[in-house]
Design a protein around this motif. Structure first.
Motif, mmCIF file in Angstrom:
data_model
loop_
_atom_site.group_PDB
_atom_site.id
_atom_site.type_symbol
_atom_site.label_atom_id
_atom_site.label_comp_id
_atom_site.label_asym_id
_atom_site.label_seq_id
_atom_site.Cartn_x
_atom_site.Cartn_y
_atom_site.Cartn_z
ATOM 1 N N LEU A 119 40.648 -3.287 57.946
ATOM 2 C CA LEU A 119 41.398 -1.966 58.570
ATOM 3 C C LEU A 119 41.181 -0.945 57.982
ATOM 4 N N SER A 177 38.029 0.380 57.936
ATOM 5 C CA SER A 177 36.974 0.619 59.079
ATOM 6 C C SER A 177 37.706 1.095 59.989
ATOM 7 N N VAL A 178 39.081 0.685 60.399
ATOM 8 C CA VAL A 178 40.180 1.055 61.553
ATOM 9 C C VAL A 178 40.041 2.295 61.071
ATOM 10 N N GLU A 179 40.888 2.758 59.505
ATOM 11 C CA GLU A 179 41.355 4.364 58.825
ATOM 12 C C GLU A 179 40.172 4.885 59.434
ATOM 13 N N TRP A 203 37.714 5.111 61.052
ATOM 14 C CA TRP A 203 37.429 5.720 62.708
ATOM 15 C C TRP A 203 38.222 6.210 63.171
ATOM 16 N N CYS A 217 34.721 2.326 70.516
ATOM 17 C CA CYS A 217 34.929 1.417 69.643
ATOM 18 C C CYS A 217 36.608 1.244 69.921
ATOM 19 N N HIS A 273 38.850 -2.265 68.222
ATOM 20 C CA HIS A 273 39.679 -2.117 66.765
ATOM 21 C C HIS A 273 41.101 -2.028 67.220
ATOM 22 N N THR A 285 41.223 -5.713 66.797
ATOM 23 C CA THR A 285 41.647 -5.769 65.051
ATOM 24 C C THR A 285 42.388 -5.641 64.587
ATOM 25 N N LEU A 286 43.677 -4.847 64.948
ATOM 26 C CA LEU A 286 45.166 -4.093 64.221
ATOM 27 C C LEU A 286 45.835 -5.145 64.806
ATOM 28 N N LEU A 331 47.029 4.904 66.316
ATOM 29 C CA LEU A 331 46.218 4.488 67.601
ATOM 30 C C LEU A 331 46.408 4.470 69.135
#
Length: 443
Positions: free
Chosen positions: A365, A367-369, A371, A409, A413, A416-417, A443
């Motif tokens: 998470l 890396s998602v944040e 991004w 990406c 992402h 992933t979430l 997102l």
């Protein structure tokens, strides 16, 4: 009955505006008087302060032309006139005429007033990844101010309702939850009058009176003491489902009155002292919380931050008018300058705390944040104001390339979430569900 109430309320409101005209003009029948177009143009000129083109005569062609001029002006203000046509106004169709007048009231009266509440009710939220920027210094930058207002945009209806709630909350059991039945007893109107002009009403006596008696008293006092035009009658409000638009139009006049109340320098300085005391206490709470949660899990830290922010948003409301003062640096007293510095300091500390927490999100998470923040930063950036069009296009292309690269990406992402298993080895949650929902919304 709703149509009849709106016609009466809107006509009274229009007459209160046209009373400023030289010579004054009085609308006797809204549906008939509006057909010539002069009424609309007079009203819009008084509300906007602009001179609008018009035909001086009253034949069919001239009336049509005047109405078209009025509608064109409204469209130029980016107002959506859905199903409002010149022919319907010339015929005086009740639903169309009332819809048009409501659009004018909402834009020029309610939205304009609600905009003055923007700083008070645009509160920092955990639902935004960007830094909380409620600094009064933001008012000194038009671009930054506009961006903040856009980000924390709140409907004018909600802002007006929050204002009314705030006035009534000072008087215990008087509750306001809407612009309908909450006003039926008359107590909400009386509570607002008592807040704006203490001593004019006795709320304890009012609680023992009938709805109609309270409404009659509120409208009488508002008209005589506050010079607020009487747009409503008790029988318009003391019904099962009062008209929301009529009540909003009337309540907005009390907000207008509050904006015109003078504030002494002594009052301002007292508010500054109170704000300074609150900020000092807030800093202590924040410092203590950071120490106490240092060894806690991410889940617990984020939970504590949400609780702190909820309290912060509630407590700051009474101080925001003085914190958001539009005065320039040169006009500020030493105490006000010091208060602004302390406010900036507290906001900065909150932002740092949130940024650290975002970095502590469990993998993947984090890396998602990161991004999400990068995309949002790019979206929020203003394009450079370049006179050289070729250079401007070149800069714009570079930004598009970066943005496209980031958006490559997006799908991964999102996967992933959506597939993130929110529990540790002991089946305890790793992240607050609210944080996951916030990330999904962004997102």
């Amino acid at each position: 009955q709703r149509e009849s109430t709106q016609k009466k309320t809107f006509t009274s409101w229009i007459n209160s505006i046209l009373a400023k005209r030289i010579p004054p003009y009085v609308v006797s029948d809204l549906y008939t008087d509006i057909q010539q177009g002069h009424l609309l143009l007079d009203l819009l000129e008084l509300l906007s302060g602009q001179h609008l083109p018009r035909e001086k005569g009253f034949n069919t062609f001239q009336c049509r032309s005047n109405i078209e001029n009025a509608l064109t002006f409204l469209k130029s203000r980016s107002l959506k006139l859905i199903n409002i046509h010149v022919a319907d106004i010339i015929e005086g169709k009740p639903s169309i005429v009332l819809g048009l007048i409501w659009t004018i009231i909402f834009h020029f009266h309610i939205e304009e007033l609600a905009r003055t509440l923007a700083c008070t009710y645009n509160q920092p939220s955990l639902d935004c990844s960007s830094a909380v920027d409620s600094s009064p210094k933001a008012s000194r930058s038009a671009k930054k101010s506009a961006k903040i207002k856009e980000r924390w945009k709140m409907s004018a209806t909600k802002a007006l309702l929050l204002w009314a709630k705030e006035q009534c909350s000072l008087h215990g059991s008087v509750s306001v939850t809407d612009f309908k039945s909450s006003w039926r007893s008359g107590l909400a109107f009386l509570a607002i009058i008592q807040t704006l002009r203490p001593g004019l009403v006795d709320l304890e006596k009012a609680k023992a009176r009938s709805n109609k008696e309270n409404l009659k008293e509120a409208f009488r006092i508002a008209e005589l003491e506050l010079n607020i035009p009487r747009l409503l009658e008790p029988e318009d409000v003391d019904i099962v489902n009062p008209d929301e638009k009529s009540i909003m139009t009337y309540v907005a006049q009390f907000l207008q009155y509050s904006k015109n109340l003078p504030e002494t320098e002594e009052d301002i300085q007292e508010k500054v002292r109170e704000a300074m005391g609150w900020l000092a206490e807030l800093e202590k709470k924040l410092a203590k919380l950071l120490v106490e949660t240092e060894n806690e899990t991410y889940y617990q830290k984020y939970k504590e931050m949400m609780s702190f922010m909820e309290t912060f948003n509630q407590e700051k409301t009474p101080f925001l008018p003085v914190l958001s003062s539009k005065r320039g640096e040169a006009e500020l007293s030493e105490g006000q300058q010091q208060m602004r510095e302390e406010w900036d300091k507290v906001i900065s500390q909150i932002n740092e705390w949130k940024a650290k927490l975002d970095q502590m999100l469990p993998s993947p998470l984090d890396s998602v944040e990161a991004w999400l923040q990068e995309v949002e930063r790019l979206q929020a950036e203003d394009l450079p104001d370049l006179q050289d069009l070729f250079k401007a296009m070149s800069v714009f292309r570079e930004i598009i390339v970066i943005f496209k690269g980031l958006m490559d990406c997006f799908d991964s992402h999102l996967d992933t979430l959506q597939s993130f298993k929110n529990e540790d080895e002991e089946n305890m949650p790793l992240v607050l569900p609210e944080k996951l929902e916030e990330m999904k919304r962004r997102l």
